[in-house]
Design an enzyme around this catalytic site. Structure first.
Site, PDB file in Angstrom:
ATOM      1  N   THR A  40       0.841  -1.211   0.000  1.00 11.55           N
ATOM      2  CA  THR A  40       0.000   0.000   0.000  1.00 11.55           C
ATOM      3  C   THR A  40       0.870   1.253   0.000  1.00 11.55           C
ATOM      4  O   THR A  40       0.563   2.242  -0.674  1.00 11.55           O
ATOM      5  CB  THR A  40      -0.871   0.014   1.276  1.00 11.55           C
ATOM      6  OG1 THR A  40      -1.453  -1.257   1.437  1.00 11.55           O
ATOM      7  CG2 THR A  40      -1.948   1.063   1.204  1.00 11.55           C
ATOM      8  N   HIS A  43       2.020   2.073  -3.400  1.00  9.90           N
ATOM      9  CA  HIS A  43       1.016   2.780  -4.215  1.00  9.90           C
ATOM     10  C   HIS A  43       1.049   4.273  -3.899  1.00  9.90           C
ATOM     11  O   HIS A  43       0.971   5.117  -4.793  1.00  9.90           O
ATOM     12  CB  HIS A  43      -0.401   2.269  -3.909  1.00  9.90           C
ATOM     13  CG  HIS A  43      -0.634   0.843  -4.314  1.00  9.90           C
ATOM     14  ND1 HIS A  43      -0.182   0.316  -5.483  1.00  9.90           N
ATOM     15  CD2 HIS A  43      -1.289  -0.158  -3.685  1.00  9.90           C
ATOM     16  CE1 HIS A  43      -0.535  -0.960  -5.560  1.00  9.90           C
ATOM     17  NE2 HIS A  43      -1.213  -1.265  -4.471  1.00  9.90           N
ATOM     18  N   CYS A  94     -14.938   1.854  13.592  1.00  4.31           N
ATOM     19  CA  CYS A  94     -15.832   2.913  14.079  1.00  4.31           C
ATOM     20  C   CYS A  94     -16.574   2.510  15.354  1.00  4.31           C
ATOM     21  O   CYS A  94     -16.998   3.358  16.132  1.00  4.31           O
ATOM     22  CB  CYS A  94     -16.820   3.320  12.991  1.00  4.31           C
ATOM     23  SG  CYS A  94     -18.180   2.157  12.718  1.00  4.31           S
ATOM     24  N   CYS A  97     -20.912   0.510  13.296  1.00  2.00           N
ATOM     25  CA  CYS A  97     -21.529   0.010  12.057  1.00  2.00           C
ATOM     26  C   CYS A  97     -22.020  -1.429  12.272  1.00  2.00           C
ATOM     27  O   CYS A  97     -21.775  -2.029  13.319  1.00  2.00           O
ATOM     28  CB  CYS A  97     -20.541   0.086  10.887  1.00  2.00           C
ATOM     29  SG  CYS A  97     -19.227  -1.139  10.974  1.00  2.00           S
ATOM     30  N   ILE A 176       3.361 -11.326   2.148  1.00  2.00           N
ATOM     31  CA  ILE A 176       2.082 -11.919   2.562  1.00  2.00           C
ATOM     32  C   ILE A 176       2.093 -13.425   2.298  1.00  2.00           C
ATOM     33  O   ILE A 176       1.656 -14.221   3.135  1.00  2.00           O
ATOM     34  CB  ILE A 176       0.892 -11.220   1.853  1.00  2.00           C
ATOM     35  CG1 ILE A 176       0.839  -9.725   2.236  1.00  2.00           C
ATOM     36  CG2 ILE A 176      -0.424 -11.923   2.162  1.00  2.00           C
ATOM     37  CD1 ILE A 176       0.566  -9.431   3.695  1.00  2.00           C
ATOM     38  N   ASP A 196       6.131 -18.675  -7.255  1.00  2.00           N
ATOM     39  CA  ASP A 196       6.467 -17.267  -7.508  1.00  2.00           C
ATOM     40  C   ASP A 196       7.193 -17.203  -8.846  1.00  2.00           C
ATOM     41  O   ASP A 196       7.461 -18.236  -9.470  1.00  2.00           O
ATOM     42  CB  ASP A 196       7.329 -16.663  -6.381  1.00  2.00           C
ATOM     43  CG  ASP A 196       7.166 -15.139  -6.283  1.00  2.00           C
ATOM     44  OD1 ASP A 196       6.469 -14.664  -5.368  1.00  2.00           O
ATOM     45  OD2 ASP A 196       7.705 -14.416  -7.156  1.00  2.00           O
ATOM     46  N   LEU A 263      -6.122 -13.521  -0.747  1.00  2.00           N
ATOM     47  CA  LEU A 263      -5.569 -12.412   0.032  1.00  2.00           C
ATOM     48  C   LEU A 263      -5.035 -11.317  -0.900  1.00  2.00           C
ATOM     49  O   LEU A 263      -5.158 -10.135  -0.608  1.00  2.00           O
ATOM     50  CB  LEU A 263      -4.423 -12.895   0.932  1.00  2.00           C
ATOM     51  CG  LEU A 263      -4.776 -13.898   2.025  1.00  2.00           C
ATOM     52  CD1 LEU A 263      -4.810 -15.320   1.518  1.00  2.00           C
ATOM     53  CD2 LEU A 263      -3.783 -13.806   3.158  1.00  2.00           C
ATOM     54  N   LEU A 265      -4.607  -8.714  -3.986  1.00  3.18           N
ATOM     55  CA  LEU A 265      -5.596  -7.788  -4.536  1.00  3.18           C
ATOM     56  C   LEU A 265      -5.374  -7.616  -6.037  1.00  3.18           C
ATOM     57  O   LEU A 265      -4.484  -6.863  -6.443  1.00  3.18           O
ATOM     58  CB  LEU A 265      -5.478  -6.421  -3.849  1.00  3.18           C
ATOM     59  CG  LEU A 265      -5.637  -6.418  -2.328  1.00  3.18           C
ATOM     60  CD1 LEU A 265      -5.363  -5.033  -1.779  1.00  3.18           C
ATOM     61  CD2 LEU A 265      -7.042  -6.862  -1.952  1.00  3.18           C
TER      62      LEU A 265
HETATM   63  N1  LIG Z   1      -6.112  -8.976   2.035  1.00  2.05           N
HETATM   64  C1  LIG Z   1      -5.370  -8.214   2.816  1.00  2.05           C
HETATM   65  O1  LIG Z   1      -5.724  -7.870   3.940  1.00  2.05           O
HETATM   66  C2  LIG Z   1      -4.025  -7.791   2.307  1.00  2.05           C
HETATM   67  C3  LIG Z   1      -3.109  -7.192   3.179  1.00  2.05           C
HETATM   68  C4  LIG Z   1      -1.857  -6.857   2.677  1.00  2.05           C
HETATM   69  C5  LIG Z   1      -1.557  -7.095   1.339  1.00  2.05           C
HETATM   70  N2  LIG Z   1      -2.511  -7.635   0.526  1.00  2.05           N
HETATM   71  C6  LIG Z   1      -2.257  -7.963  -0.891  1.00  2.05           C
HETATM   72  O2  LIG Z   1      -1.622  -9.233  -0.924  1.00  2.05           O
HETATM   73  C7  LIG Z   1      -0.782  -9.314  -2.090  1.00  2.05           C
HETATM   74  C8  LIG Z   1       0.609  -9.720  -1.646  1.00  2.05           C
HETATM   75  O3  LIG Z   1       1.221  -8.711  -0.854  1.00  2.05           O
HETATM   76  P1  LIG Z   1       2.803  -8.639  -0.799  1.00  2.05           P
HETATM   77  O4  LIG Z   1       3.150  -7.500   0.082  1.00  2.05           O
HETATM   78  O5  LIG Z   1       3.373  -9.972  -0.501  1.00  2.05           O
HETATM   79  O6  LIG Z   1       3.073  -8.232  -2.340  1.00  2.05           O
HETATM   80  P2  LIG Z   1       4.292  -8.491  -3.303  1.00  2.05           P
HETATM   81  O7  LIG Z   1       4.007  -7.761  -4.566  1.00  2.05           O
HETATM   82  O8  LIG Z   1       5.576  -8.202  -2.585  1.00  2.05           O
HETATM   83  O9  LIG Z   1       4.265 -10.078  -3.591  1.00  2.05           O
HETATM   84  C9  LIG Z   1       3.490 -10.664  -4.580  1.00  2.05           C
HETATM   85  C10 LIG Z   1       4.305 -11.832  -5.146  1.00  2.05           C
HETATM   86  O10 LIG Z   1       3.500 -12.522  -6.087  1.00  2.05           O
HETATM   87  C11 LIG Z   1       4.339 -12.941  -7.149  1.00  2.05           C
HETATM   88  N3  LIG Z   1       3.532 -13.192  -8.332  1.00  2.05           N
HETATM   89  C12 LIG Z   1       2.975 -12.287  -9.188  1.00  2.05           C
HETATM   90  N4  LIG Z   1       2.347 -12.921 -10.187  1.00  2.05           N
HETATM   91  C13 LIG Z   1       2.499 -14.250  -9.974  1.00  2.05           C
HETATM   92  C14 LIG Z   1       2.084 -15.412 -10.661  1.00  2.05           C
HETATM   93  N5  LIG Z   1       1.376 -15.325 -11.812  1.00  2.05           N
HETATM   94  N6  LIG Z   1       2.404 -16.625 -10.150  1.00  2.05           N
HETATM   95  C15 LIG Z   1       3.130 -16.709  -8.997  1.00  2.05           C
HETATM   96  N7  LIG Z   1       3.571 -15.636  -8.311  1.00  2.05           N
HETATM   97  C16 LIG Z   1       3.256 -14.423  -8.790  1.00  2.05           C
HETATM   98  C17 LIG Z   1       5.321 -11.796  -7.307  1.00  2.05           C
HETATM   99  O11 LIG Z   1       6.503 -12.217  -7.973  1.00  2.05           O
HETATM  100  C18 LIG Z   1       5.576 -11.386  -5.861  1.00  2.05           C
HETATM  101  O12 LIG Z   1       6.712 -12.018  -5.298  1.00  2.05           O
HETATM  102  C19 LIG Z   1      -0.871  -7.948  -2.753  1.00  2.05           C
HETATM  103  O13 LIG Z   1      -1.825  -8.004  -3.796  1.00  2.05           O
HETATM  104  C20 LIG Z   1      -1.332  -7.036  -1.641  1.00  2.05           C
HETATM  105  O14 LIG Z   1      -1.999  -5.901  -2.130  1.00  2.05           O
HETATM  106  C21 LIG Z   1      -3.713  -7.996   0.988  1.00  2.05           C
HETATM  107 ZN   LIG Z   2       0.247  -3.399   5.255  1.00  3.83          ZN
HETATM  108 ZN   LIG Z   3     -17.503  -0.068  12.122  1.00  4.81          ZN
END
Ligand SMILES: NC(=O)c1ccc[n+]([C@@H]2O[C@H](COP(=O)([O-])OP(=O)(O)OC[C@H]3O[C@@H](n4cnc5c(N)ncnc54)[C@H](O)[C@@H]3O)[C@@H](O)[C@H]2O)c1
Ligand SMILES: [Zn+2]
Ligand SMILES: [Zn+2]
Length: 349
Positions: A40, A43, A94, A97, A176, A196, A263, A265
């Site tokens: 995040t 971004h 909050c 909600c 993650i 990966d 998980l 996005l």
């Molecule tokens: N749901 C939630 O609460 C939450 C919280 C934090 C992050 N996220 C999301 O989780 C995801 C992972 O976060 P992160 O910090 O580890 O991100 P990151 O970008 O560091 O890791 C993503 C990994 O996925 C790999 N990848 C991409 N395409 C692939 C494919 N086709 N096959 C296999 N591997 C592939 C990348 O090489 C990378 O190592 C992100 O989309 C992030 O936005 C969700």
């Molecule tokens: Zn975070």
């Molecule tokens: Zn709330």
């Protein structure tokens, strides 16, 4: 104090002096002991479309993952004391909600997050609501505390299914994905295949407990997964890549009656062929956002204190906050890194 600040609606951020925060009612003042970069923050640093729609209060101190020491109590604090070491739950909810009132406060309809909607953790000091801080027991270090928030995303998904004895696939071995692998390993998965595109990240996956790794830039993992599972398919798949193509494809190696846990996005719509992939398979698809407040924290702390999870395995770089811009540039270049954390001490000297 020194902080990393988003000062303009453009790429980048500025390491600069900011006024000391003053804790409001129910808030404490923290001396930040460690803070970690999350996707995040990337971004917000890049100032992409997502950031323009979600960040409206510039200048803004960036960052949301953190641990620190309580140095001052604001009015009407009840639980924490000066000197307590704490980590931050970043979903500030909050309390009124539907979700908050029905046991789902982590998906509150009115979530406020530091580093997006209020000043964040890439700073020497931070004011934060006491209610959303978790006091760390003596057995958990400041560094471990710094990555509890992202670790909790993995623990939250894995604790939901308790994969003891399951064949698990984890797509994406970024921070993650590593959190999912650590959790699945700790909670008894019998076999973990990590996927990966990066050899560096796959080596981190092995260290975190993956049974095997597959680089999907050169190989379709379906055959290997079908072989490991004796032609049946994976019991449980976690996506931590956010790749629409990888998510669409994973149903090919999911077993009938298996489950897919999302998980990552995706930044665009993800096509799923519902008849063969979900309906006739009786597949379950589950989404996750954040951590259960606060049961995931309790379980995560238990797992770390008992030595079943070592969150330091996610961390590959320790960088002084004054060099934060360089750390963001490393991630933007796609350089080799797992979790990057900022260290404090010496700022402003
Ligand atoms: N749901 C939630 O609460 C939450 C919280 C934090 C992050 N996220 C999301 O989780 C995801 C992972 O976060 P992160 O910090 O580890 O991100 P990151 O970008 O560091 O890791 C993503 C990994 O996925 C790999 N990848 C991409 N395409 C692939 C494919 N086709 N096959 C296999 N591997 C592939 C990348 O090489 C990378 O190592 C992100 O989309 C992030 O936005 C969700
Ligand atoms: Zn975070
Ligand atoms: Zn709330």
């Amino acid at each position: 104090m020194k902080a990393l600040v988003k000062t303009e609606e453009a790429h980048g951020a500025s390491y600069q002096t900011m006024p000391m925060p003053v804790p409001a009612e129910g808030e404490v003042l923290l001396q930040v002991g460690g803070a970690a970069i999350c996707g995040t923050d990337l971004h917000v640093f890049a100032w992409n479309d997502w950031a323009t729609h979600n960040v409206h209060n510039i200048p803004l101190i960036m960052g949301h993952e953190f641990a620190g020491t309580v140095v001052e109590l604001g009015p009407r604090c009840r639980d924490l004391k000066v000197g307590d070491v704490v980590a931050g739950e970043t979903h500030i909810t909050c309390g009124h909600c539907y979700q908050c009132r029905n046991g789902m406060r982590h998906i509150c309809a009115n979530l406020i997050q530091p580093g997006l909607h209020r000043n964040g953790s890439f700073a020497e000091f931070m004011a934060y609501p006491e209610e959303f801080l978790v006091k760390l027991p003596k057995g958990i270090s400041m560094e471990q505390g710094t990555v509890l928030e992202p670790l909790g995303v993995g623990v939250s998904a894995v604790e939901n299914i308790r994969p003891a004895g399951d064949n698990v696939v984890v797509i994406g071995s970024g921070p993650i994905g590593l959190a999912v692998i650590l959790s699945a390993h700790a909670m008894g998965a019998s076999d973990i295949t990590a996927l990966d595109l990066s050899p560096y990240r796959l080596s981190l996956a092995s260290k975190c407990g993956a049974t095997r790794t597959i680089n999907t830039s050169s190989a379709d993992p379906t055959e290997a997964i079908m072989e490991v599972t004796h032609g049946v398919g994976a019991d449980v798949i976690f996506d931590a890549s956010g790749s629409p193509a990888a998510i669409s494809h994973c149903f090919k190696y999911l077993r009938k009656g298996g489950s897919v846990h999302l998980l990552g996005l995706p930044s665009s719509p993800t096509p799923i062929d519902l008849s063969p992939d979900v309906i006739f398979k009786e597949a379950t698809i589950h989404g996750y956002h954040g951590r259960k407040i606060f049961s995931t924290w309790t379980r995560m702390i238990n797992l770390i204190e008992s030595g079943k999870i070592d969150p330091l395995l996610m961390i590959t770089h320790r960088v002084p906050l004054s060099e934060a811009v360089g750390a963001f540039e490393l991630l933007e270049r796609g350089g080799d890194a797992g979790k990057i954390i900022f260290t404090f001490g010496g700022e402003g000297k």
